[in-house]
Write an enzyme that holds these catalytic residues in place. Structure first.
Site, PDB file in Angstrom:
ATOM      1  N   ARG A  11       0.864  -1.178   0.000  1.00  0.00           N
ATOM      2  CA  ARG A  11       0.000   0.000   0.000  1.00  0.00           C
ATOM      3  C   ARG A  11       0.898   1.224   0.000  1.00  0.00           C
ATOM      4  NH1 ARG A  11      -4.661   0.678   4.505  1.00  0.00           N
ATOM      5  NH2 ARG A  11      -2.919   1.487   5.664  1.00  0.00           N
ATOM      6  N   THR A  34      -0.520   7.578  -1.313  1.00  0.00           N
ATOM      7  CA  THR A  34      -1.833   7.485  -1.976  1.00  0.00           C
ATOM      8  C   THR A  34      -2.725   6.424  -1.328  1.00  0.00           C
ATOM      9  OG1 THR A  34      -1.113   5.744  -3.498  1.00  0.00           O
ATOM     10  CG2 THR A  34      -0.716   8.024  -4.180  1.00  0.00           C
ATOM     11  N   ASP A  39       0.794  -2.840  12.139  1.00  0.00           N
ATOM     12  CA  ASP A  39       1.244  -3.239  10.802  1.00  0.00           C
ATOM     13  C   ASP A  39       1.641  -4.707  10.836  1.00  0.00           C
ATOM     14  OD1 ASP A  39       3.029  -3.778   8.550  1.00  0.00           O
ATOM     15  OD2 ASP A  39       2.840  -1.638   8.150  1.00  0.00           O
ATOM     16  N   ASP A  65       5.203  -5.696   9.377  1.00  0.00           N
ATOM     17  CA  ASP A  65       6.308  -5.287  10.254  1.00  0.00           C
ATOM     18  C   ASP A  65       6.363  -6.150  11.508  1.00  0.00           C
ATOM     19  OD1 ASP A  65       7.328  -3.322   8.633  1.00  0.00           O
ATOM     20  OD2 ASP A  65       6.122  -1.724   9.512  1.00  0.00           O
TER      21      ASP A  65
HETATM   22  C1  PRP Z   1      -0.999  -4.621   4.484  1.00  0.00           C
HETATM   23  C2  PRP Z   1      -1.807  -5.885   4.625  1.00  0.00           C
HETATM   24  C3  PRP Z   1      -2.673  -5.874   3.398  1.00  0.00           C
HETATM   25  C4  PRP Z   1      -2.927  -4.393   3.201  1.00  0.00           C
HETATM   26  C5  PRP Z   1      -4.303  -4.071   3.702  1.00  0.00           C
HETATM   27  O1  PRP Z   1       0.044  -4.813   3.633  1.00  0.00           O
HETATM   28  O2  PRP Z   1      -1.024  -7.033   4.770  1.00  0.00           O
HETATM   29  O3  PRP Z   1      -2.049  -6.428   2.264  1.00  0.00           O
HETATM   30  O4  PRP Z   1      -1.955  -3.683   3.977  1.00  0.00           O
HETATM   31  O5  PRP Z   1      -4.643  -2.759   3.439  1.00  0.00           O
HETATM   32  P1  PRP Z   1      -5.769  -2.357   2.388  1.00  0.00           P
HETATM   33  O6  PRP Z   1      -6.933  -3.278   2.645  1.00  0.00           O
HETATM   34  O7  PRP Z   1      -6.046  -0.943   2.742  1.00  0.00           O
HETATM   35  O8  PRP Z   1      -5.223  -2.515   1.017  1.00  0.00           O
HETATM   36  P2  PRP Z   1       1.131  -3.654   3.355  1.00  0.00           P
HETATM   37  O9  PRP Z   1       0.678  -2.810   2.195  1.00  0.00           O
HETATM   38  O10 PRP Z   1       1.419  -2.927   4.637  1.00  0.00           O
HETATM   39  O11 PRP Z   1       2.395  -4.441   2.848  1.00  0.00           O
HETATM   40  P3  PRP Z   1       3.333  -5.493   3.619  1.00  0.00           P
HETATM   41  O12 PRP Z   1       2.501  -6.740   3.853  1.00  0.00           O
HETATM   42  O13 PRP Z   1       4.433  -5.706   2.650  1.00  0.00           O
HETATM   43  O14 PRP Z   1       3.771  -4.873   4.920  1.00  0.00           O
HETATM   44  N1  URA Z   2      -2.166  -2.924   6.997  1.00  0.00           N
HETATM   45  C1  URA Z   2      -1.815  -3.399   8.217  1.00  0.00           C
HETATM   46  O1  URA Z   2      -0.833  -4.152   8.336  1.00  0.00           O
HETATM   47  N2  URA Z   2      -2.543  -3.020   9.277  1.00  0.00           N
HETATM   48  C2  URA Z   2      -3.618  -2.228   9.165  1.00  0.00           C
HETATM   49  O2  URA Z   2      -4.265  -1.927  10.190  1.00  0.00           O
HETATM   50  C3  URA Z   2      -3.970  -1.747   7.894  1.00  0.00           C
HETATM   51  C4  URA Z   2      -3.241  -2.117   6.816  1.00  0.00           C
END
Ligand code: PRP
Ligand code: URA
Length: 209
Positions: free
Chosen positions: A104, A108, A200, A203
């Site tokens: 994400r 944006t 997160d 993380d």
């Molecule tokens: C997180 C999570 C989802 C997304 C959810 O991933 O694991 O994929 O955000 O958010 P959304 O429903 O608003 O799209 P992130 O983009 O943080 O990536 P990562 O798993 O690499 O940390």
């Molecule tokens: N992605 C995450 O990992 N946590 C949230 O709460 C939203 C998006």
């Protein structure tokens, strides 16, 4: 219309509480996610079709049951979805695993695709799309779109925590995709994080913050 199944088994809820606590470290977080996913797998696979098979036990012949339906594919959305693969593949060792890389964009908040590798016969398989967090739904909608472009027909999503906004978004765009989730939380905050959520997920799983 989407079916939303909340898998609120007491063991799942207890383990999810441990995951939510801010002092839970990556090792425990990973183990708990695997355990919860395995428990959710029981519910997610509850309607898989069975057929009869003739077998012999050490005592007698019998007509027993075996899985007969479509083969399965487990598709994690990278990164955090990786944490849900072991729990499911332990239950369904014949499943193939595809990967969809999305993050994400912090500015944006839109999903950005950076990787996609799926089983060649994805169109013949029942797909379990896994990601711990369903927040705005942007990542899930983008992943379902990719899967559809590659021929996947039957998709169900498995999430740990969802916001009502994310469920509504998937519901709006893909009304035929069922959602299995351990908890539906209150809302999103101004940064589009799930409240109360667990922070997160990527993380916390990988210790990158
Ligand atoms: C997180 C999570 C989802 C997304 C959810 O991933 O694991 O994929 O955000 O958010 P959304 O429903 O608003 O799209 P992130 O983009 O943080 O990536 P990562 O798993 O690499 O940390
Ligand atoms: N992605 C995450 O990992 N946590 C949230 O709460 C939203 C998006």
């Amino acid at each position: 219309m989407n079916k939303v199944t909340v898998t609120d088994h007491p063991l799942i809820q207890h383990k999810l509480t441990l995951m939510r606590k801010q002092n839970t470290g990556s090792k425990d977080f990973r183990e708990l996610l695997t355990e919860i996913t395995m428990l959710m797998g029981y519910e997610v696979t509850k309607d898989l079709p069975l057929g009869d098979v003739e077998i012999e036990t050490p005592v007698a012949k019998m007509t027993a049951k075996e899985l007969t339906g479509k083969k399965l594919a487990i598709v994690p959305i990278l990164r955090a979805g990786i944490g849900m693969v072991d729990g499911l593949i332990n239950l369904i060792p014949a499943a193939k695993v595809g990967h969809i890389g999305l993050y994400r964009d912090p500015e944006t908040l839109q999903p950005v695709e950076y990787y996609c590798k799926l089983p060649q016969d994805i169109g013949e398989r029942e797909v379990l799309l896994v990601d711990p967090m369903l927040a705005t739904g942007g990542s899930s909608v983008a992943a379902i779109q990719l899967l559809r472009e590659k021929g996947a027909k039957n998709i169900r999503m498995v999430n740990l925590v969802a916001a009502p906004e994310g469920i509504a978004e998937v519901h709006k765009v893909y009304p035929d995709v069922d959602i299995y989730v351990a908890a539906v939380d209150e809302r999103l905050n101004e940064h589009k994080y799930i409240v109360p959520g667990l922070g997160d997920a990527g993380d916390r799983l990988f210790g990158t913050k």
